[in-house]
Design a protein around this motif. Structure first.
Motif, PDB file in Angstrom:
ATOM      1  N   LEU A  21      43.566  31.460  49.571  1.00 52.36           N
ATOM      2  CA  LEU A  21      44.260  32.486  48.763  1.00 52.36           C
ATOM      3  C   LEU A  21      44.852  33.584  49.661  1.00 52.36           C
ATOM      4  CD1 LEU A  21      44.873  33.820  45.986  1.00 52.36           C
ATOM      5  CD2 LEU A  21      42.612  34.869  46.111  1.00 52.36           C
ATOM      6  N   TYR A  22      44.038  34.061  50.597  1.00 50.09           N
ATOM      7  CA  TYR A  22      44.478  35.153  51.486  1.00 50.09           C
ATOM      8  C   TYR A  22      45.138  34.548  52.726  1.00 50.09           C
ATOM      9  CZ  TYR A  22      41.889  38.267  48.427  1.00 50.09           C
ATOM     10  OH  TYR A  22      41.446  38.965  47.323  1.00 50.09           O
ATOM     11  N   ASP A  23      46.333  33.988  52.517  1.00 51.69           N
ATOM     12  CA  ASP A  23      47.058  33.388  53.643  1.00 51.69           C
ATOM     13  C   ASP A  23      47.878  34.470  54.356  1.00 51.69           C
ATOM     14  OD1 ASP A  23      49.175  33.917  51.973  1.00 51.69           O
ATOM     15  OD2 ASP A  23      49.635  31.814  51.550  1.00 51.69           O
ATOM     16  N   ALA A  91      43.752  35.112  58.349  1.00 47.45           N
ATOM     17  CA  ALA A  91      44.964  35.934  58.248  1.00 47.45           C
ATOM     18  C   ALA A  91      44.610  37.393  57.966  1.00 47.45           C
ATOM     19  CB  ALA A  91      45.864  35.383  57.147  1.00 47.45           C
ATOM     20  N   MET A  92      43.630  37.615  57.099  1.00 53.90           N
ATOM     21  CA  MET A  92      43.203  39.002  56.811  1.00 53.90           C
ATOM     22  C   MET A  92      42.600  39.615  58.078  1.00 53.90           C
ATOM     23  SD  MET A  92      43.948  39.791  53.632  1.00 53.90           S
ATOM     24  CE  MET A  92      42.910  40.792  52.571  1.00 53.90           C
ATOM     25  N   LEU A  93      41.822  38.828  58.811  1.00 54.88           N
ATOM     26  CA  LEU A  93      41.211  39.352  60.041  1.00 54.88           C
ATOM     27  C   LEU A  93      42.269  39.675  61.096  1.00 54.88           C
ATOM     28  CD1 LEU A  93      38.046  37.087  60.270  1.00 54.88           C
ATOM     29  CD2 LEU A  93      38.090  39.553  59.832  1.00 54.88           C
ATOM     30  N   GLU A 138      33.110  39.774  42.044  1.00 54.57           N
ATOM     31  CA  GLU A 138      34.563  39.840  41.859  1.00 54.57           C
ATOM     32  C   GLU A 138      35.179  38.562  42.454  1.00 54.57           C
ATOM     33  OE1 GLU A 138      36.264  43.622  42.839  1.00 54.57           O
ATOM     34  OE2 GLU A 138      38.312  42.920  42.530  1.00 54.57           O
ATOM     35  N   HIS A 139      34.908  38.318  43.739  1.00 54.78           N
ATOM     36  CA  HIS A 139      35.402  37.092  44.391  1.00 54.78           C
ATOM     37  C   HIS A 139      34.271  36.115  44.686  1.00 54.78           C
ATOM     38  CE1 HIS A 139      39.572  38.285  45.049  1.00 54.78           C
ATOM     39  NE2 HIS A 139      39.074  39.510  45.138  1.00 54.78           N
ATOM     40  N   VAL A 140      33.069  36.634  44.893  1.00 60.78           N
ATOM     41  CA  VAL A 140      31.886  35.780  45.106  1.00 60.78           C
ATOM     42  C   VAL A 140      30.732  36.332  44.259  1.00 60.78           C
ATOM     43  CG1 VAL A 140      32.542  35.197  47.478  1.00 60.78           C
ATOM     44  CG2 VAL A 140      31.008  37.079  47.085  1.00 60.78           C
TER      45      VAL A 140
HETATM   46  C1  LIG Z   1      40.091  41.833  47.440  1.00 60.35           C
HETATM   47  S1  LIG Z   1      39.832  41.496  49.138  1.00 60.35           S
HETATM   48  C2  LIG Z   1      38.907  42.959  49.595  1.00 60.35           C
HETATM   49  C3  LIG Z   1      39.067  43.280  51.058  1.00 60.35           C
HETATM   50  C4  LIG Z   1      38.502  44.636  51.466  1.00 60.35           C
HETATM   51  N1  LIG Z   1      37.067  44.704  51.256  1.00 60.35           N
HETATM   52  C5  LIG Z   1      39.220  45.728  50.714  1.00 60.35           C
HETATM   53  O1  LIG Z   1      38.608  46.349  49.839  1.00 60.35           O
HETATM   54  O2  LIG Z   1      40.396  45.920  50.984  1.00 60.35           O
HETATM   55  C6  LIG Z   1      38.560  40.241  49.138  1.00 60.35           C
HETATM   56  C7  LIG Z   1      38.225  39.786  50.546  1.00 60.35           C
HETATM   57  O3  LIG Z   1      37.021  39.051  50.475  1.00 60.35           O
HETATM   58  C8  LIG Z   1      37.146  37.939  51.350  1.00 60.35           C
HETATM   59  N2  LIG Z   1      36.187  36.912  50.907  1.00 60.35           N
HETATM   60  C9  LIG Z   1      36.125  36.321  49.689  1.00 60.35           C
HETATM   61  N3  LIG Z   1      35.101  35.430  49.659  1.00 60.35           N
HETATM   62  C10 LIG Z   1      34.499  35.499  50.871  1.00 60.35           C
HETATM   63  C11 LIG Z   1      33.378  34.822  51.454  1.00 60.35           C
HETATM   64  N4  LIG Z   1      32.658  33.925  50.766  1.00 60.35           N
HETATM   65  N5  LIG Z   1      33.036  35.124  52.736  1.00 60.35           N
HETATM   66  C12 LIG Z   1      33.734  36.042  53.423  1.00 60.35           C
HETATM   67  N6  LIG Z   1      34.818  36.706  52.929  1.00 60.35           N
HETATM   68  C13 LIG Z   1      35.193  36.434  51.669  1.00 60.35           C
HETATM   69  C14 LIG Z   1      38.597  37.528  51.214  1.00 60.35           C
HETATM   70  O4  LIG Z   1      39.022  36.726  52.289  1.00 60.35           O
HETATM   71  C15 LIG Z   1      39.286  38.888  51.139  1.00 60.35           C
HETATM   72  O5  LIG Z   1      39.654  39.363  52.414  1.00 60.35           O
END
Ligand SMILES: C[S@@+](CC[C@H](N)C(=O)[O-])C[C@H]1O[C@@H](n2cnc3c(N)ncnc32)[C@H](O)[C@@H]1O
Length: 244
Positions: A21-23, A91-93, A138-140
């Motif tokens: 997703l985060y490409d 990519a985010m890193l 939220e994501h996990v």
């Molecule tokens: C909405 S972004 C939030 C990024 C940052 N914390 C911020 O508030 O700007 C969600 C981030 O969580 C990372 N992420 C999601 N699931 C993850 C996992 N299982 N392990 C590590 N990173 C994860 C994504 O790659 C993304 O960069």
């Protein structure tokens, strides 16, 4: 800004999903938004909240940002001795190598780790502060396994600060089943509704006060737990401390 990029063990499905997703395109847009957000009050409030969590320490702190993304919140940290950012998305890193206000972090050793926050192994008692914004519930899932891992990574007296999406957020679709389950959980004694409540929070993909209190009980003492609104969701925000 000194950074050190490390790799990690294979990812699980949540991390694989995040990495795709985060490409690179998404990450570039996300990093541009870091600059625009400075004008948004709810964002500034979160930065201030994080800074005040750091102020509770009377020593330089080793901090871990779980799901650090582009490093949007790095510059909100105070009394920083060292910082580790963990994220599943390369990519985010890449963007986090030049986070917003990088100049304020010039003296801080920063390690960026590509990995899955549900699998990565840090040595026990590595951090004074583990924080996570916009990731857990939220994501996990924010679940017992994750709470146990964070507890192990924290030093005595260390803190876990995190945000969640609240199951009553207007962004959560209100189906008939959800409305009925919410009414039952509100009216019945909690002892009768753990399974129903678990379904309401989808096993930790959302989190309310009851879910957070239950997860942290016996591990971390809650210092603050409140709701706040962003432009997208109703959130929970919690700070919890490990016994010294
Ligand atoms: C909405 S972004 C939030 C990024 C940052 N914390 C911020 O508030 O700007 C969600 C981030 O969580 C990372 N992420 C999601 N699931 C993850 C996992 N299982 N392990 C590590 N990173 C994860 C994504 O790659 C993304 O960069």
């Amino acid at each position: 800004m000194p950074t050190d990029m490390a790799a990690d063990s294979p990812n699980g499905r949540w991390a694989d999903r995040a990495a795709s997703l985060y490409d690179a395109d998404y990450a570039r847009r996300y990093r541009s938004r870091d600059d625009e957000l400075q004008a948004v009050q709810s964002h500034r409030d979160l930065l201030e909240w994080l800074g005040k969590v750091c102020d509770r320490f009377d020593r330089p702190i080793a901090a871990l940002d779980l799901g650090c993304g582009t490093g949007r919140y790095f510059w909100g940290l105070r009394h920083l001795g060292a910082l580790t950012g963990l994220d599943a998305s390369p990519a985010m890193l890449d963007e986090a190598r030049q986070p917003i206000h990088a100049e304020r972090l010039a003296a801080v050793p920063i390690t960026l780790v590509q990995g899955d926050l549900m699998r990565h192994a840090f040595p026990p008692e590595s951090f004074d502060l583990v924080y996570s914004i916009g990731v857990l519930a939220e994501h996990v899932p924010l679940d017992a396994a994750l709470a146990g891992r964070v507890h192990a990574w924290l030093r005595p007296g260390g803190r876990f600060a995190f945000t969640t999406v609240h199951p009553r957020s207007p962004s959560v679709p209100v189906t008939l089943a959800r409305r009925v389950a919410t009414a039952a959980v509100d009216r019945l004694p909690p002892v009768l509704t753990p399974a129903l409540h678990r379904r309401l929070v989808v096993g930790g993909l959302y989190a309310d006060e009851r879910w957070i209190r239950t997860l942290l009980a016996g591990r971390l003492a809650i210092e603050s737990l409140e709701r706040f609104r962003s432009d997208v969701h109703l959130h929970g925000r919690c700070v919890a401390v490990k016994a010294s």
